[in-house]
Design a protein around this motif. Structure first.
Motif, PDB file in Angstrom:
ATOM      1  N   UNK A 242      -0.557   2.252  -6.381  1.00  0.00           N
ATOM      2  CA  UNK A 242      -1.140   3.087  -5.346  1.00  0.00           C
ATOM      3  C   UNK A 242      -2.241   2.377  -4.597  1.00  0.00           C
ATOM      4  N   UNK A 243      -3.079   1.636  -5.340  1.00  0.00           N
ATOM      5  CA  UNK A 243      -4.165   0.889  -4.708  1.00  0.00           C
ATOM      6  C   UNK A 243      -3.629  -0.226  -3.821  1.00  0.00           C
ATOM      7  N   UNK A 244      -2.647  -0.970  -4.354  1.00  0.00           N
ATOM      8  CA  UNK A 244      -2.086  -2.090  -3.589  1.00  0.00           C
ATOM      9  C   UNK A 244      -1.358  -1.593  -2.345  1.00  0.00           C
ATOM     10  N   UNK A 245      -0.615  -0.466  -2.499  1.00  0.00           N
ATOM     11  CA  UNK A 245       0.126   0.080  -1.355  1.00  0.00           C
ATOM     12  C   UNK A 245      -0.802   0.518  -0.238  1.00  0.00           C
ATOM     13  N   UNK A 246      -2.017   0.979  -0.601  1.00  0.00           N
ATOM     14  CA  UNK A 246      -2.967   1.382   0.425  1.00  0.00           C
ATOM     15  C   UNK A 246      -3.471   0.186   1.225  1.00  0.00           C
ATOM     16  N   UNK A 247      -3.325  -1.026   0.653  1.00  0.00           N
ATOM     17  CA  UNK A 247      -3.689  -2.251   1.377  1.00  0.00           C
ATOM     18  C   UNK A 247      -2.495  -2.767   2.169  1.00  0.00           C
ATOM     19  N   UNK A 248      -1.359  -2.956   1.446  1.00  0.00           N
ATOM     20  CA  UNK A 248      -0.150  -3.448   2.095  1.00  0.00           C
ATOM     21  C   UNK A 248       1.034  -3.260   1.162  1.00  0.00           C
ATOM     22  N   UNK A 249       2.131  -2.729   1.698  1.00  0.00           N
ATOM     23  CA  UNK A 249       3.342  -2.585   0.891  1.00  0.00           C
ATOM     24  C   UNK A 249       3.957  -3.944   0.574  1.00  0.00           C
ATOM     25  N   UNK A 250       3.687  -4.949   1.385  1.00  0.00           N
ATOM     26  CA  UNK A 250       4.209  -6.285   1.094  1.00  0.00           C
ATOM     27  C   UNK A 250       3.701  -6.797  -0.252  1.00  0.00           C
ATOM     28  N   UNK A 251       2.458  -6.460  -0.588  1.00  0.00           N
ATOM     29  CA  UNK A 251       1.899  -6.895  -1.866  1.00  0.00           C
ATOM     30  C   UNK A 251       2.580  -6.201  -3.043  1.00  0.00           C
ATOM     31  N   UNK A 252       3.115  -5.007  -2.807  1.00  0.00           N
ATOM     32  CA  UNK A 252       3.862  -4.307  -3.855  1.00  0.00           C
ATOM     33  C   UNK A 252       5.082  -5.119  -4.261  1.00  0.00           C
ATOM     34  N   UNK A 253       5.821  -5.600  -3.274  1.00  0.00           N
ATOM     35  CA  UNK A 253       7.036  -6.370  -3.558  1.00  0.00           C
ATOM     36  C   UNK A 253       6.701  -7.686  -4.259  1.00  0.00           C
ATOM     37  N   UNK A 254       5.630  -8.327  -3.849  1.00  0.00           N
ATOM     38  CA  UNK A 254       5.213  -9.589  -4.473  1.00  0.00           C
ATOM     39  C   UNK A 254       4.797  -9.365  -5.924  1.00  0.00           C
TER      40      UNK A 254
ATOM     41  N   UNK B 123       5.922  16.278  -1.151  1.00  0.00           N
ATOM     42  CA  UNK B 123       5.263  17.574  -1.028  1.00  0.00           C
ATOM     43  C   UNK B 123       3.744  17.419  -1.145  1.00  0.00           C
ATOM     44  N   UNK B 124       3.296  16.549  -2.052  1.00  0.00           N
ATOM     45  CA  UNK B 124       1.857  16.307  -2.168  1.00  0.00           C
ATOM     46  C   UNK B 124       1.301  15.686  -0.893  1.00  0.00           C
ATOM     47  N   UNK B 125       2.089  14.842  -0.243  1.00  0.00           N
ATOM     48  CA  UNK B 125       1.639  14.255   1.026  1.00  0.00           C
ATOM     49  C   UNK B 125       1.509  15.331   2.103  1.00  0.00           C
ATOM     50  N   UNK B 126       2.450  16.281   2.130  1.00  0.00           N
ATOM     51  CA  UNK B 126       2.377  17.384   3.089  1.00  0.00           C
ATOM     52  C   UNK B 126       1.141  18.250   2.871  1.00  0.00           C
ATOM     53  N   UNK B 127       0.678  18.310   1.611  1.00  0.00           N
ATOM     54  CA  UNK B 127      -0.512  19.096   1.282  1.00  0.00           C
ATOM     55  C   UNK B 127      -1.801  18.291   1.460  1.00  0.00           C
ATOM     56  N   UNK B 128      -1.663  17.084   2.038  1.00  0.00           N
ATOM     57  CA  UNK B 128      -2.808  16.206   2.316  1.00  0.00           C
ATOM     58  C   UNK B 128      -3.471  15.663   1.043  1.00  0.00           C
ATOM     59  N   UNK B 129      -2.668  15.558  -0.001  1.00  0.00           N
ATOM     60  CA  UNK B 129      -3.130  14.872  -1.210  1.00  0.00           C
ATOM     61  C   UNK B 129      -2.885  13.387  -1.002  1.00  0.00           C
ATOM     62  N   UNK B 130      -3.900  12.570  -1.211  1.00  0.00           N
ATOM     63  CA  UNK B 130      -3.817  11.157  -0.849  1.00  0.00           C
ATOM     64  C   UNK B 130      -2.851  10.397  -1.750  1.00  0.00           C
ATOM     65  N   UNK B 131      -2.409   9.238  -1.254  1.00  0.00           N
ATOM     66  CA  UNK B 131      -1.523   8.368  -2.022  1.00  0.00           C
ATOM     67  C   UNK B 131      -2.198   7.907  -3.305  1.00  0.00           C
ATOM     68  N   UNK B 132      -3.482   7.641  -3.235  1.00  0.00           N
ATOM     69  CA  UNK B 132      -4.222   7.216  -4.419  1.00  0.00           C
ATOM     70  C   UNK B 132      -4.265   8.325  -5.459  1.00  0.00           C
TER      71      UNK B 132
END
Length: 396
Positions: free
Chosen positions: A148-160, A232-241
């Motif tokens: 979740x932390x890495x994705x908030x920076x860049x999804x490319x880092x998730x794949x790496x 659904x959590x995103x629709x409720x404005x619950x953050x990715x983190x």
């Protein structure tokens, strides 16, 4: 625990940690970053899970025929190649295509590594599979928290990150699993429950298929936390983190609550049936909380409840498969239960996506409760065809 089992445990932990960077975020990536509907995202994950079903059956077959080391390296090689390509090409349509190959390779690995764990620590009984379950969930806790932390920076880092850890797993498997005797794997049989002449395995297979149906239905519900509930959590404005934190709590609780789990099992849930039925009732309670929740604290409470249920249900299934498996069929039986779980993960995203798109999240919750009730029935009656005195009443 034997040294061989520790090596399997560590490899399983590293493999799960790497994959946990990505799998909880698959639906979010497809929906938010690639702009696909929930139905399309569900279909993509269904293809991934379908490939895993094929991989599970193939992996179990390969384990019995060529041994655990060769089976694991074959599956890991397929996954590794797909992850290398995914790191550099993760748009549309390369993303769903590569997810299919990742599903196939991972599917081959999973039953093989569980079957190998069962024979590497055969006297461990339920403890061996519970340890594998804990290893996976330590990986989930660490991987999802970092993901979740890495994705908030860049999804490319998730794949790496995913690729890097899978390379580590591949080298552990290649250099250490070859020293785990395949002769011991093929020669060892776990606790067997079949007819006195040791030839008629049909009651065992029938019992395994019945319990696998309930297992699959439970996974149809569980996978919604990674798909429809995630969006659904995103629709409720619950953050990715915050969403990723839910999985961190899940993994941490599974590790930290093991002493309490042992006390509960020893005093109140001494049989397989009690463990599974109690766990499924807890699943129902968890989804009831989701039905009523609109804030992060509600979803956090639901995740804690869900985790208590899965700690009872999930480790019991591979243990049952190991106990039912005839000599030389450990891999095949593990492949069947892994396929059941993967089948639930295959159907779940597509079914959930369609229902949420058309009718909303609350109708989905009601339907899932009905699935859990069916699973309670399969848990109660799966062993009726076995000899009465040899039914699977206890987990050792």
């Amino acid at each position: 625990m034997p040294r061989a089992f520790w090596l399997i445990f560590i490899g399983h932990f590293i493999n799960t940690t790497g994959s946990s960077f990505l799998w909880p975020l698959n639906t979010i990536y497809l929906h938010e970053y690639l702009g696909k509907s929930l139905s399309v995202a569900g279909f993509v994950l269904m293809l991934n899970a379908g490939a895993s079903v094929v991989g599970n059956l193939l992996g179990g077959y390969l384990f019995d025929k060529i041994g655990g080391f060769k089976a694991i390296i074959s599956g890991a090689g397929i996954t590794l190649i797909a992850l290398v390509i995914l790191t550099f090409s993760h748009g549309w349509p390369s993303y769903p295509i590569l997810l299919v190959f990742i599903g196939l390779g991972s599917g081959i690995v999973n039953p093989s590594i569980y079957a190998m764990a069962g024979v590497a620590w055969k006297e461990g009984g339920r403890r061996a599979f519970n340890a594998m379950y804990v290893a996976a969930n330590i990986g989930v806790a660490i991987g999802s928290a970092m993901g979740g932390f890495i994705a908030s920076i860049s999804f490319n880092l998730i794949f790496i990150s995913n690729l890097t850890l899978y390379i580590v797993f591949f080298f552990i498997a290649y250099f250490y699993y070859r020293h785990i005797s395949d002769e011991a794997v093929s020669a060892t049989s776990a606790i067997k429950i079949h007819s006195p002449n040791n030839k008629d395995y049909s009651p065992n297979m029938r019992a395994l298929l019945i319990v696998s149906i309930g297992y699959a239905l439970c996974w149809v519900g569980y996978v919604q936390w990674q798909t429809t509930i995630a969006t659904y959590t995103q629709d409720l404005k619950i953050s990715l983190e915050q969403y990723s934190l839910l999985w961190t709590v899940n993994g941490a609780l599974i590790v930290l609550a093991q002493p309490l789990l042992a006390v509960f099992v020893n005093k109140f849930a001494k049989t397989v049936k009690v463990q599974m039925v109690t766990g499924i009732f807890i699943f129902i309670l968890s989804f009831g909380v989701v039905f009523l929740s609109s804030k992060f604290t509600g979803f956090l409470a639901a995740m804690i409840i869900l985790t208590c249920g899965e700690m009872l249900v999930w480790p019991a299934i591979p243990t049952i498969a190991d106990m039912l498996a005839p000599k030389g069929k450990q891999g095949f039986y593990q492949g069947i239960v892994n396929s059941a779980a993967t089948g639930g993960r295959m159907i779940g995203p597509m079914l959930g996506g369609i229902l949420v798109d058309q009718y909303g999240i609350h109708l989905l919750m009601i339907i899932l409760v009905f699935f859990f009730i069916i699973a309670i029935g399969t848990s109660l009656f799966y062993d009726k065809g076995l000899q009465e005195e040899k039914q699977l009443t206890k987990i050792v």
